[in-house]
Scaffold this motif. Sequence first.
Motif, mmCIF file in Angstrom:
data_model
loop_
_atom_site.group_PDB
_atom_site.id
_atom_site.type_symbol
_atom_site.label_atom_id
_atom_site.label_comp_id
_atom_site.label_asym_id
_atom_site.label_seq_id
_atom_site.Cartn_x
_atom_site.Cartn_y
_atom_site.Cartn_z
ATOM 1 N N ALA A 324 52.498 71.027 67.099
ATOM 2 C CA ALA A 324 53.793 69.958 67.241
ATOM 3 C C ALA A 324 53.998 69.817 65.501
ATOM 4 O O ALA A 324 55.189 69.419 65.096
ATOM 5 C CB ALA A 324 53.699 68.970 67.985
ATOM 6 N N MET A 325 52.736 69.015 65.030
ATOM 7 C CA MET A 325 52.817 68.685 63.462
ATOM 8 C C MET A 325 53.334 69.418 62.662
ATOM 9 O O MET A 325 54.232 69.445 61.797
ATOM 10 C CB MET A 325 51.458 68.059 63.171
ATOM 11 N N THR A 326 53.097 70.987 62.731
ATOM 12 C CA THR A 326 53.304 71.959 61.817
ATOM 13 C C THR A 326 54.836 72.393 62.060
ATOM 14 O O THR A 326 55.685 72.385 61.059
ATOM 15 C CB THR A 326 52.479 73.184 62.086
ATOM 16 N N HIS A 327 55.469 72.085 63.264
ATOM 17 C CA HIS A 327 56.891 72.464 63.560
ATOM 18 C C HIS A 327 57.673 71.282 63.021
ATOM 19 O O HIS A 327 59.066 71.582 63.123
ATOM 20 C CB HIS A 327 56.983 72.819 64.935
ATOM 21 N N SER A 328 57.139 70.057 62.775
ATOM 22 C CA SER A 328 57.844 68.866 62.378
ATOM 23 C C SER A 328 58.420 68.721 61.107
ATOM 24 O O SER A 328 59.098 67.781 60.595
ATOM 25 C CB SER A 328 57.297 67.605 62.844
ATOM 26 N N ILE A 329 57.687 69.572 59.970
ATOM 27 C CA ILE A 329 57.765 69.230 58.627
ATOM 28 C C ILE A 329 59.092 70.365 58.105
ATOM 29 O O ILE A 329 58.842 71.631 58.243
ATOM 30 C CB ILE A 329 56.313 69.908 58.180
ATOM 31 N N ASP A 330 59.799 69.786 57.576
ATOM 32 C CA ASP A 330 61.037 70.532 56.783
ATOM 33 C C ASP A 330 60.621 70.593 55.502
ATOM 34 O O ASP A 330 60.914 69.905 54.486
ATOM 35 C CB ASP A 330 62.195 69.791 57.019
ATOM 36 N N ARG A 331 59.933 71.837 55.105
ATOM 37 C CA ARG A 331 59.416 72.234 53.814
ATOM 38 C C ARG A 331 60.360 72.185 53.005
ATOM 39 O O ARG A 331 60.507 71.955 51.639
ATOM 40 C CB ARG A 331 58.565 73.360 54.159
ATOM 41 N N GLN A 411 60.062 61.247 63.825
ATOM 42 C CA GLN A 411 61.220 61.765 64.571
ATOM 43 C C GLN A 411 61.040 62.615 65.797
ATOM 44 O O GLN A 411 62.017 62.605 66.733
ATOM 45 C CB GLN A 411 62.264 62.527 63.642
ATOM 46 N N VAL A 412 59.825 62.994 66.115
ATOM 47 C CA VAL A 412 59.576 63.809 66.999
ATOM 48 C C VAL A 412 58.612 63.004 68.206
ATOM 49 O O VAL A 412 58.326 63.882 69.149
ATOM 50 C CB VAL A 412 59.026 65.156 66.878
ATOM 51 N N GLY A 413 58.357 61.965 67.597
ATOM 52 C CA GLY A 413 57.454 61.211 68.453
ATOM 53 C C GLY A 413 55.866 60.819 68.051
ATOM 54 O O GLY A 413 55.233 60.374 68.822
#
Length: 542
Positions: A324-331, A411-413
Amino acid sequence: MFSLTRRRALGLLGATAGSMVLPRFAIGQGARPSVTIAVQKITNNNTLDIWNEQSNVGERVFFPNFWEGLIQRDWMGNQGPLPGLATEWKRIDEKTVELRLRQGVKFHNDDELTAEDVVFSFSKERVFGDTEPKGGKTIFEDDHKPTAAKELPATIPGIGRRLWPALAGVEAVDKFTVRFHNATSDVTLEGRLYAFGSQIANRRAWDEAASYVDWARRPITTGPYQVGEFKPDVSLTLVAFDDYWGGRPPLEQIRFVEVPEVASRVNGLLSGEYDFACDLPPDQIPAIQATQGFEVQNSTIWNHRVSVFNIQNPILADPLVRRAMTHSIDRKAIVEALWAGQTVIPAGLQFDSYGEMFIKDWAPPEYNPELARDLLKQASYKGDAIPYRLLNNYYTNQTANAQIMVEMWKQVGLNVQIEMKENWGQIHDPAGVKGVRDWSAGNSINDPITPMVTQFGPNGEVQQKKDWTNAEMNELSLIMETSTDHAARKKAFARMLEICEREDPVYQILHQNAVFTGMKSSLKWKAAPAFAMDFRSTNWAS
């Protein structure tokens, strides 16, 4: 949805360069010049030992001005192999490489370089301690704590086996010929010879030193510059070694001074106090370029910025949370906002220089907040705090980058809490609860064994520090280290990417690293596509 603009991001960077004054020039006419270089950090552990100081900042002060290897890295070119202290080398078999030493090379104490120094430089006494030449087994610091002043620091044997997992020994064939004997087949032996750590030290200087620290703060090497004065946490002065085999060095001395704050480095450059200012964020470039007599050189380098997870943390023990942490980052937003688009998002932990070993059509986890929220729901995450141990801009833009990521996670909790630390010792301190930390991962030998195996395999730092481990990853590491089958090695590397970035994340890729160096335009010097700063005669015009 988290919105990030360049203005908002730069607001996190803190102080700007401040007032500017006209430059003064410290370099005199006629006499051989000296330069002063402002850096964020000189070394992390206050030694000048290549095995003990395995760091980006170490690369800058060590290479190619001070430490040299049998095979040199082409610092100003494609980072590949060049003749160094050895003029030629050949394969004897899959386990053995023979090298012919360059004759007439002097150490800084006037000793002649011989095979004896090479044998010592890869000995148990110098590097490996009581470890055995066998890969796959993690070596921990607690098992190698020194009991006498001349013994190696606890970290070094494990670092030695990180780079040379199966080196059985070095044989002196004659005064100027050596053979490296490996316990297993290894297609990367030549590459390991020009990696960070495989440089040559003087045998006599080690023997005469009263303690390891005495030796490590003034190692005797063969480079164009030698240690003049080292004040830990303050400055390092390298002075010309005029008997250098490669010709008379162009500078009288190189002085690195530790200036932690970006604004102070920039102001010192523009006032003439410093000739170079390193580790500059892109937002400082316009002010320097707008000042007559100054310029900024920059380049992306073979190094990627990453964040690392610790699975001893009960929350991060669940790979769903890490995913989840890796999919939360807008690189892309980070690159545009903090780097003004002057770097790129790599295809995972790999580099174009891998050639046929490069895994095409691979990419880091997509930015997908909805998927991240769903993964957290599956993990039954309740909003408990996850600590983020953070240094204050050891890496360029590090603090602002961390603050942005914390907001994206929010933003994703995800409840990620920054804990500011003063040094790497505090980052790695086993006391307390770990969670997330920053790091970088570099390619040093044109093969995915670096950094994938050397940093995340059995003797990579994350496993030695007990941040993360994965049994399949360790089995694949042995294939990478010992197989001579190209297809099998490539298949193993592809599987490693799947494990480390998708299934059981140990890190998350952020962006390729870029280096920005401010300097006086009057200096005829070029920045290398690396952290290293080359001050040999081939890269300095008077």
